[in-house]
Scaffold this active site. Structure first.
Site, mmCIF file in Angstrom:
data_model
loop_
_atom_site.group_PDB
_atom_site.id
_atom_site.type_symbol
_atom_site.label_atom_id
_atom_site.label_comp_id
_atom_site.label_asym_id
_atom_site.label_seq_id
_atom_site.Cartn_x
_atom_site.Cartn_y
_atom_site.Cartn_z
ATOM 1 N N HIS A 175 0.981 -1.532 0.353
ATOM 2 C CA HIS A 175 -0.501 0.013 -0.021
ATOM 3 C C HIS A 175 0.428 1.320 -0.007
ATOM 4 O O HIS A 175 0.701 2.231 -0.790
ATOM 5 C CB HIS A 175 -1.153 0.145 1.465
ATOM 6 C CG HIS A 175 -2.067 -0.761 1.339
ATOM 7 N ND1 HIS A 175 -3.126 -1.619 0.805
ATOM 8 C CD2 HIS A 175 -1.887 -2.280 2.179
ATOM 9 C CE1 HIS A 175 -3.145 -2.404 0.922
ATOM 10 N NE2 HIS A 175 -2.839 -2.862 1.837
HETATM 11 O O1 RIB Z 1 -5.403 0.380 4.271
HETATM 12 C C1 RIB Z 1 -4.483 0.108 4.267
HETATM 13 C C2 RIB Z 1 -3.445 1.353 5.520
HETATM 14 O O2 RIB Z 1 -3.659 1.565 6.438
HETATM 15 C C3 RIB Z 1 -1.727 1.593 4.709
HETATM 16 O O3 RIB Z 1 -1.419 2.537 4.986
HETATM 17 C C4 RIB Z 1 -1.607 0.265 6.697
HETATM 18 O O4 RIB Z 1 -0.535 1.121 6.805
HETATM 19 C C5 RIB Z 1 -2.640 1.205 6.941
HETATM 20 O O5 RIB Z 1 -2.093 1.846 8.295
#
Ligand code: RIB
Ligand code: CA
Length: 322
Positions: free
Chosen positions: A252
């Site tokens: 992500h």
């Molecule tokens: O949904 C993914 C996000 O949520 C990323 O930033 C992960 O680190 C969590 O914070």
């Protein structure tokens, strides 16, 4: 219509909640000479605020980047109780990495002040901020300095979901769900927002082959990145499932940072993003309207990624002499 942007700006603040994927994003940014990393600001999210600040300092020390100040930020969302995602990041937020008391300075003053001061003293539009956790710090900074939104450069966000559905609820992604009110402040501020949602991060998966490419690099930063990827791989198998042999955990938070370094890795579409802040059922849902005038739209939604290109970029930067 896709927008292949030129490299936007080089001065950058990273606001994050490390977190294993935040850690990979930070290691990429620490290793990218293209980026003038002005500061790292931290927020409560995956793990509590005091832990995310410590973790950012640990990662900075491993990367040898104590030149970058770390400023601690909001301990809780604007209106909601503190969230948490420890099951995906480990109790200390760094997966299998054993935390230690970091050296190096803690930034002078809280995150909100750092964001306002760093952005407002530079030319309008010249400083980007990558928000990799709940948007609480940026929303508070906008409330503190009413001119911030118009003075900021690109606000590149890991957050939201449209075609992919949610990961914390059926309809919301964790960062936006954790503080939907802060997201609404930022999205309604008029600043330029480029959103890297689950729609695109789910295209960027850390397959076995990609993890092994990182493991071949024998530096402290690469070893840390590999450790985070291995931890996420194990969690993905256990919690989410492993539908095909070449599956991988989604990557992500490095996506917004990768775009800042190499925009051509992603395809963006102009849009208008709004967020649900009232309904408990759909709290944090991002409603994305693509029927906008592309010449005036202030938001863009990443719809496609060159996944191998993202990992090649990460390997390339980690391989560079530290
Ligand atoms: O949904 C993914 C996000 O949520 C990323 O930033 C992960 O680190 C969590 O914070
Ligand atoms: Ca994060």
């Amino acid at each position: 219509m896709s927008i292949q942007s030129l490299p936007p700006v080089s001065s950058l603040i990273i606001d994050c909640d490390p977190g294993v994927d935040d850690a990979v994003a930070l290691m990429l940014a620490f290793a990218a000479p293209e980026l003038e990393l002005l500061a790292v600001t931290t927020v409560g999210g995956n793990v509590p605020a005091h832990t995310t600040q410590r973790n950012a300092r640990i990662l900075r020390q491993i990367a040898g980047r104590e030149d970058v100040p770390v400023h601690g930020g909001a301990e809780r969302p604007l209106k909601r109780p503190p969230a948490g995602a420890g099951e995906f990041h480990g109790p200390e937020g760094l997966g299998d990495l054993e935390p230690f008391e970091p050296t190096g300075i803690i930034g002078d003053g809280p995150a909100v002040n750092a964001i306002v001061d760093l952005v407002m003293k530079r030319p309008a539009g010249s400083t980007a901020i990558a928000v990799l956790g709940p948007m609480t710090n940026l929303a508070l900074a906008m409330k503190r300095e009413r001119r911030l939104a118009e003075h900021l450069g690109p606000v590149v966000v890991m957050g939201g979901a449209r075609s992919e559905g949610g990961n914390i609820t059926a309809s919301a992604e964790f960062n936006i769900w954790a503080d939907p009110d802060a997201a609404a402040v930022v999205l309604g501020s008029g600043c330029e927002v480029i959103a890297f949602s689950l729609d695109v991060t789910h295209q960027v998966r850390a397959t076995e082959e990609r993890i092994r490419a990182v493991e071949k690099i024998k530096t402290p930063s690469a070893k840390t990145v590999a450790s985070m990827l291995r931890f996420s791989q194990r969690i993905e198998r256990r919690i989410v499932g492993w539908p095909t042999p070449d599956w991988g955990a989604p990557l992500h938070d490095p996506c917004p940072v990768a775009w800042l370094i190499q925009p051509a890795l992603f395809e963006l579409r102009p849009c208008r993003i709004e967020v649900e802040t009232v309904s408990d059922l759909t709290r944090g849902h991002t409603a994305v309207e693509f029927r906008v005038d592309p010449t005036t739209a202030r938001h863009r939604w990443a719809v496609a990624a060159d996944a191998q290109g993202v990992f090649d970029l990460i390997v390339d930067k980690l391989k560079a002499p530290e």
